[in-house]
Design an enzyme around this catalytic site. Structure first.
Site, PDB file in Angstrom:
ATOM      1  N   LYS B 182       0.846  -1.198   0.000  1.00  0.00           N
ATOM      2  CA  LYS B 182       0.000   0.000   0.000  1.00  0.00           C
ATOM      3  C   LYS B 182       0.880   1.246   0.000  1.00  0.00           C
ATOM      4  O   LYS B 182       1.589   1.506   0.963  1.00  0.00           O
ATOM      5  CB  LYS B 182      -0.909   0.054   1.223  1.00  0.00           C
ATOM      6  CG  LYS B 182      -1.925   1.200   1.098  1.00  0.00           C
ATOM      7  CD  LYS B 182      -2.565   1.607   2.412  1.00  0.00           C
ATOM      8  CE  LYS B 182      -1.774   2.629   3.171  1.00  0.00           C
ATOM      9  NZ  LYS B 182      -1.765   3.975   2.580  1.00  0.00           N
ATOM     10  N   GLY B 234       7.351   4.356   8.347  1.00  0.00           N
ATOM     11  CA  GLY B 234       6.508   5.516   8.611  1.00  0.00           C
ATOM     12  C   GLY B 234       6.762   6.039  10.010  1.00  0.00           C
ATOM     13  O   GLY B 234       7.855   5.871  10.558  1.00  0.00           O
ATOM     14  N   THR B 236       6.688   6.622  14.080  1.00  0.00           N
ATOM     15  CA  THR B 236       6.769   5.760  15.257  1.00  0.00           C
ATOM     16  C   THR B 236       5.379   5.541  15.847  1.00  0.00           C
ATOM     17  O   THR B 236       5.043   4.450  16.303  1.00  0.00           O
ATOM     18  CB  THR B 236       7.714   6.382  16.296  1.00  0.00           C
ATOM     19  OG1 THR B 236       9.054   6.294  15.766  1.00  0.00           O
ATOM     20  CG2 THR B 236       7.667   5.661  17.621  1.00  0.00           C
ATOM     21  N   GLU B 237       4.548   6.572  15.774  1.00  0.00           N
ATOM     22  CA  GLU B 237       3.197   6.485  16.311  1.00  0.00           C
ATOM     23  C   GLU B 237       2.411   5.347  15.635  1.00  0.00           C
ATOM     24  O   GLU B 237       1.800   4.508  16.297  1.00  0.00           O
ATOM     25  CB  GLU B 237       2.532   7.841  16.057  1.00  0.00           C
ATOM     26  CG  GLU B 237       1.175   8.017  16.633  1.00  0.00           C
ATOM     27  CD  GLU B 237       0.546   9.314  16.113  1.00  0.00           C
ATOM     28  OE1 GLU B 237       1.241  10.118  15.458  1.00  0.00           O
ATOM     29  OE2 GLU B 237      -0.657   9.491  16.349  1.00  0.00           O
ATOM     30  N   GLY B 239       3.769   2.948  13.807  1.00  0.00           N
ATOM     31  CA  GLY B 239       4.535   1.723  14.020  1.00  0.00           C
ATOM     32  C   GLY B 239       4.134   1.025  15.307  1.00  0.00           C
ATOM     33  O   GLY B 239       4.002  -0.200  15.387  1.00  0.00           O
ATOM     34  N   GLU B 256      10.455   0.474  10.221  1.00  0.00           N
ATOM     35  CA  GLU B 256      11.462   1.522  10.037  1.00  0.00           C
ATOM     36  C   GLU B 256      10.743   2.826  10.319  1.00  0.00           C
ATOM     37  O   GLU B 256       9.899   3.249   9.536  1.00  0.00           O
ATOM     38  CB  GLU B 256      12.022   1.450   8.611  1.00  0.00           C
ATOM     39  CG  GLU B 256      13.396   2.054   8.481  1.00  0.00           C
ATOM     40  CD  GLU B 256      13.331   3.516   8.157  1.00  0.00           C
ATOM     41  OE1 GLU B 256      13.279   4.314   9.128  1.00  0.00           O
ATOM     42  OE2 GLU B 256      13.307   3.860   6.988  1.00  0.00           O
ATOM     43  N   CYS B 290      13.470  10.285   7.499  1.00  0.00           N
ATOM     44  CA  CYS B 290      13.434   9.780   8.870  1.00  0.00           C
ATOM     45  C   CYS B 290      14.807   9.837   9.527  1.00  0.00           C
ATOM     46  O   CYS B 290      14.915  10.000  10.733  1.00  0.00           O
ATOM     47  CB  CYS B 290      12.898   8.354   8.881  1.00  0.00           C
ATOM     48  SG  CYS B 290      13.653   7.324   7.620  1.00  0.00           S
ATOM     49  N   GLU B 387      10.129  14.744  16.209  1.00  0.00           N
ATOM     50  CA  GLU B 387      10.498  14.710  14.795  1.00  0.00           C
ATOM     51  C   GLU B 387       9.646  15.731  14.052  1.00  0.00           C
ATOM     52  O   GLU B 387       8.419  15.636  14.040  1.00  0.00           O
ATOM     53  CB  GLU B 387      10.258  13.301  14.248  1.00  0.00           C
ATOM     54  CG  GLU B 387      10.794  13.109  12.857  1.00  0.00           C
ATOM     55  CD  GLU B 387      10.614  11.685  12.342  1.00  0.00           C
ATOM     56  OE1 GLU B 387       9.580  11.070  12.649  1.00  0.00           O
ATOM     57  OE2 GLU B 387      11.509  11.195  11.632  1.00  0.00           O
TER      58      GLU B 387
END
Lengths: 293, 476, 312
Positions: B182, B234, B236-237, B239, B256, B290, B387
């Protein structure tokens, strides 16, 4: 008539001095801060000893001890770590009879073999300390004027839920975690925790710096979630979690700080391991530098 | 005055259809749902096309196609044959490089200079690299007969749309897995072009499936019970959410995620190259990276000199039309991202950091943010911790190497770090202590398919690239 | 000049300390920066402007053993009117010849505004005594040279004898009188970019008006990264001292594309202030015709052919 024979007849049989099974945190043997203990029974149902029933605060203290030990242990040379693990094997070998006797419910011949296997397991992992970097590292041929090297590094503080195989299984989960430079907090088998504390005595006398291995006895269901959600724990080994709901909960909680999770998987501890227990708790660091004059 | 005239790359090389369907089982198929997603050129806000918003049922069809292809074709195909398909794909990407670069720039907003010179060449290189592994897996150190995992669900971000696709699909296919990918909601077009490339390469149907959509599509894909492997790049949230969703399912997972990299400059650094490295570290791809060097840690004794040089250099950065071959800084990818960058920058100012940006006229239409540097930043400021994912640099100072390490590591992230010093032993000392997956010494933001990439701590787990990247797609 | 820099050359130790205290240059990073700037796309009006600017910066050069007065006169004619069919083409900045041909060049260029530059100081090797080098310089100056292109003693530089290099540059500068001094570093023999930076500063400290990459007799000559580093040096030197020193890449610049890449380097490194023939020169011979051909392509819309441009 000698005095001795008279004495034998008059004195009652000697009462043995029992060991108090405490926790192993930061190289010391404290009782649980909670003051709690639980009765450990033999497979036949006889009382063996009271084990400390560690609390979440003990787990917290153990994590702090492991974190404190991490820079020194991960910064030690691999050769040094290998020497210390080998020393643990030597100490274990020296206490072979004691451990064999402590393996409750196992016929004595089999018990001796399990201790031998545990010693051999430690020796096997000890040798990996200065080889895993060569096997899992790489000089990467990048398309440019750069030196590029990947090498494995320890993940950090690893929480280990140990399996119910009280010595061989325990050694088989601790050694791969620490040989690469991690420090760990181990929750011993709930059913058979006593050998873990005896093992702690071995660790404490093997030049292993305090805090590298911390051992908690108590209830897995109580302790594992606290370790799984602890934000200063970098990885968790769920090997000893037999309840699928607890395993799912712990893995889910571990997501909060993206812990590396080693999922429970049936293991035959008598077989020679592969690298996966080590690599589960290794990071790969890749360093680039230009090549020029 | 020597002013550069506009030098726009021609749009004629791309043929964007007004509407795209889903790519499932080698065919373009209509979504079972009715919702469409408009994808815009962030530099002009022009609507480029609209794509399907795949539903749970669409995802199911795609996973079924991937499963069938895995069971019947790809999973049993010899490695040398898989390799040749991947080599074919690599070649087609090279042949269509110009078109893909323009398409990427249009959909993403990144400068054509970067899509042309960085993204697309790396995409082709990645397929070449993993193509070569497909028939050599037994030498990779994962046993004699390493097995693939099965069906891989892959969800990728909008910052390097086609490159992230390559990082995901190339190793997955090389190892014998099939995929459902996706692309990001705002940048689906190059993934859809890649679907066409799969057809040109005669890749067997179902080996690669592309489902466009939004967060709910990705979530459906990750949750699908017949998926064996989840790979996500993408925030961290997100992830974290995925790691929670995957818990207890036994699906393999690699992540990642975000970063807040320290770029550490010592007073003995090669200062001109360090300044280039700082600029490349934070302004490359508008800072939508990132591993961006978003925290500059500069030794206090060199801070004034380095900052003066940095500001002088920033004044030469050319912001504007991403298709212009001389543009250094393109458009922010979306209105939402622009709002986030603004919010965090305003917070930086409110917290007392000093904001500076060169005189930099912004185009009227589109999403833009000038290259910005904050000085006087403390570790406790939000702009030193969160970030920003934009062209915003936070500058902190340090006095000793130990302090630099301590500050660099004082973050939940651990993706990358930079070190600038002319002293070799100091580089190695620092590199040993920095808790980051990639350490660039006297360089920054270098990528290569042979070099593993991925983070420590909350920057995720698993590696992409190199021999290490195979592990994520093998049953080991 | 700030006091600290006056003292720099007072002894071997201070000079060495200063030069070795300059920031290092990372070769790979410098190469990449130059390569990135080389991708700038200069089109249409910008290209037309750049071509005329480049023509006006050319030091049209002949430095052959076979040079004659006739060859020099022909080159001077070309220098004044690079394209005799198009008076809008600017004249070049200077011609560059050996000292014994300076007088011929001066006569041929009289009143044209084109400067006469002469190589000197035992060009190209620089292997002679200071007396000979000063005499060589004096000969060229006496013959009317406006500019002297001297070579540094690379042997002394590589041996770490910075003081000798400094003193020779200073002595030649003194011998130049009103003539401008360009100091050729011969970067192809200095081998490292760190050396290029140090040699640049050494020449500037000793009084150079220009620093020049190469004699044209050694390969590599004027590479883009070397020019980049020298541009950084003059930029930093002005910041430090207020004095502006020019830069002249020479050797290997043959095409319009090469010339424009150099101008991009100047613009984005030292800045617009250096985009004038007083501060930036291109030492070349065959470059000029390529500039003329590209110029004609822009004005006519057709690709040009070499038969339509003079070979002098």
């Amino acid at each position: 008539m000698s005095r001795a024979s008279r004495g034998d007849a008059e004195r009652p049989a000697r009462l043995s001095v029992r060991k108090t099974y405490k926790l192993f945190i930061g190289g010391a043997f404290p009782r649980s801060e909670s003051g709690r203990a639980y009765a450990v029974s033999s497979t036949k149902g006889d009382f063996l000893a009271n084990a400390s029933r560690a609390s979440r605060k003990d787990a917290r203290d153990a994590v702090a001890a492991a974190r404190k030990a991490f820079p020194g242990w991960s910064g030690a040379t691999p050769y040094n770590r290998g020497q210390i693990l080998y020393r643990v094997a030597e100490m274990l070998e020296g206490r072979r009879a004691q451990f064999a006797a402590e393996l409750d419910g196992v016929p004595s011949k089999k018990a001796g073999e399990l201790v031998d296997a545990a010693v051999d397991r430690l020796v096997w992992y000890a040798g990996w300390s200065d080889k895993i970097g060569a096997v899992r590292g790489a000089a990467n041929p990048v398309a440019g004027p750069y030196f590029n090297l990947s090498s494995p590094e320890p993940t950090g503080v690893v929480a280990v839920i140990a399996p119910d195989e009280p010595l061989l299984g325990l050694v088989s989960v601790i050694a791969p975690a620490i040989v690469t430079g991690n420090t760990c907090v181990v929750v011993a088998s709930e059913r058979a925790p006593l050998p873990s504390i005896t093992l702690a005595e071995v660790l404490a006398t093997s030049d292993l710096p305090g805090g590298v291995v911390n051992i908690l006895t108590g209830f897995t269901g109580e302790l594992a979630p606290w370790l799984a959600s602890h934000m200063d724990v970098n990885a968790i080994d769920l090997t000893g979690v037999t309840d699928p709901d607890l395993a799912r909960r712990c893995e889910g909680d571990a997501a909060e700080n993206l812990k590396r999770v080693l999922r429970p998987k049936p293991s035959d501890w008598s077989e020679e391991p592969d690298l996966t227990r080590m690599t589960a708790f290794l990071e790969t660091k890749t360093v680039w530098h230009p090549i020029g004059v | 005055m020597f002013e550069y005239a506009p030098a726009p790359e021609s749009r004629d090389v791309v043929d964007i259809k007004p509407s795209y369907d889903l790519f499932i089982n080698g065919e373009w198929v209509e979504s079972l749902g009715y919702e469409r997603i408009k994808t815009v050129d962030p530099a002009s806000e022009e609507i480029l096309s609209e794509v399907a918003h795949a539903t749970e049922a669409d995802v199911d069809r795609a996973v079924q196609a991937a499963r069938k292809a895995y069971d019947e074709v790809w999973g049993v195909l010899p490695g040398r044959e898989r390799a040749k398909y991947l080599f074919r794909i690599a070649r087609i990407i090279q042949e269509r490089a110009r078109e893909l670069a323009v398409l990427e720039t249009l959909d993403n907003g990144k400068p054509i200079r970067e899509s042309r010179d960085v993204d697309i060449p790396l995409v082709a290189a990645h397929f070449f690299y993993y193509a070569g592994w497909a028939d050599k897996l037994k030498y990779a150190g994962f046993g004699e007969r390493p097995r693939p995992l099965g069906v891989a669900a892959q969800v990728i971000p909008w910052n390097f749309p086609l490159l992230m696709l390559a990082w995901k699909i190339a190793p997955a296919l090389a190892c014998g897995n099939t995929v459902v990918l996706k692309p990001a909601e705002t940048t689906p077009l190059t993934a859809l072009a890649f679907a066409e490339i799969c057809r040109q390469a005669d890749l067997p149907p179902g080996v690669v499936n592309i489902v466009t959509g939004a967060g709910d599509t990705g979530s459906a894909l990750v949750r699908h019970p017949d998926v064996d492997k989840v790979a996500f790049t993408g925030s961290t949230e997100v992830g974290r959410l995925i790691a929670r969703q995957v818990a207890g399912t036994g699906k393999r997972l690699t992540l990642e995620l975000g970063g807040k990299a320290a770029n550490i400059v010592f007073d003995d650094a090669a200062v001109d190259q360090a300044v280039e490295g700082i600029v490349n570290g934070i302004f490359f791809n508008q800072g939508h990276v990132c591993c961006a060097g978003s925290r500059l840690l500069v030794q206090e004794s060199a801070a004034t000199a380095v900052l003066d040089a940095l500001k002088r250099r920033m004044a030469t950065l050319r912001l504007g039309d991403p298709l212009d071959k001389n543009t250094d800084i393109g458009a922010i990818n979306s209105a939402a991202q622009l709002a986030k960058i603004r919010e965090l920058s305003d917070a930086g100012e409110a917290e007392g950091a000093e904001r500076w940006a060169p005189a930099c006229p912004l185009p009227e239409r589109g999403y833009w943010f000038p290259p910005t540097v904050f000085t006087g930043v403390a570790q406790s400021h939000r702009i030193a911790r969160e970030e920003i994912f934009g062209p915003v640099l936070s500058v902190l100072t340090f006095r000793t190497p130990a302090e630099a390490v301590e500050k660099a590591n004082n973050t939940p992230y651990g993706l990358s770090a930079g070190i600038w010093t002319e002293k070799g032993s100091r580089i190695l000392w620092m590199a040993d202590r920095l808790r980051a997956g990639v350490v660039w010494a006297n360089t920054f933001n270098r990528f290569d398919p042979a070099s593993p990439f991925g983070g420590y701590k909350e920057s995720g787990y698993g590696r992409e690239g190199g021999v290490h990247g195979l592990e994520a797609y093998l049953d080991v | 000049m700030t006091t600290s820099l006056v003292d720099v050359a007072s002894s071997d130790a201070t000079l060495r300390g200063f030069l070795h205290g300059l920031p290092g240059v990372d070769r790979v990073g410098a190469d990449q920066r130059a390569a990135a700037l080389a991708t700038r796309s200069i089109k249409t009006a910008a290209k037309a402007h750049a071509i005329d600017l480049a023509i006006s910066m050319v030091d049209l050069t002949t430095l052959e053993g076979a040079d004659t007065p006739g060859k020099v006169r022909a080159m001077c004619a070309k220098a004044v009117h690079p394209d005799p069919t198009d008076p809008s083409v600017p004249r070049v900045a200077a011609v560059c010849v050996y000292p014994d041909l300076v007088a011929d060049a001066v006569r041929a260029l009289s009143g044209s505004g084109v400067k006469v530059a002469s190589v000197a100081t035992a060009f190209p090797s620089g292997r002679s005594s200071l007396e000979v080098k000063v005499a060589d310089t004096a000969l060229a100056v006496a013959a009317g040279a406006d500019e002297i292109d001297m070579v540094i003693d690379r042997g002394a530089f590589l041996a770490g004898d910075y003081r000798t290099v400094y003193e020779q540059v200073a002595a030649v500068k003194a011998a130049c009188g009103a003539a401008h001094l360009k100091v050729i570093l011969e970067t192809g023999e200095l081998a490292t970019y760190d050396n290029v930076r140090r040699a640049s500063w050494l020449a500037m400290l000793a009084g150079a008006d220009f620093i020049k990459t190469s004699t044209g007799k050694v390969s590599p000559a004027a590479t883009l990264p070397v020019t980049l580093i020298m541009l950084e040096a003059v930029r930093d030197f002005r910041e430090r001292t207020g004095r502006v020193v020019g830069v002249k890449p020479a050797g290997g610049i043959r095409t319009t594309k090469d010339a424009i890449k150099n101008l991009v380097l100047v613009k984005e490194t030292a800045g617009e202030d250096w985009l004038t023939p007083d501060r930036f020169r291109l030492g070349a011979s065959s470059l000029l015709n390529d500039l003329l051909m590209q110029r004609q392509k822009l004005t006519s819309g057709r690709y040009a052919g070499p038969d339509y441009f003079t070979v002098d």
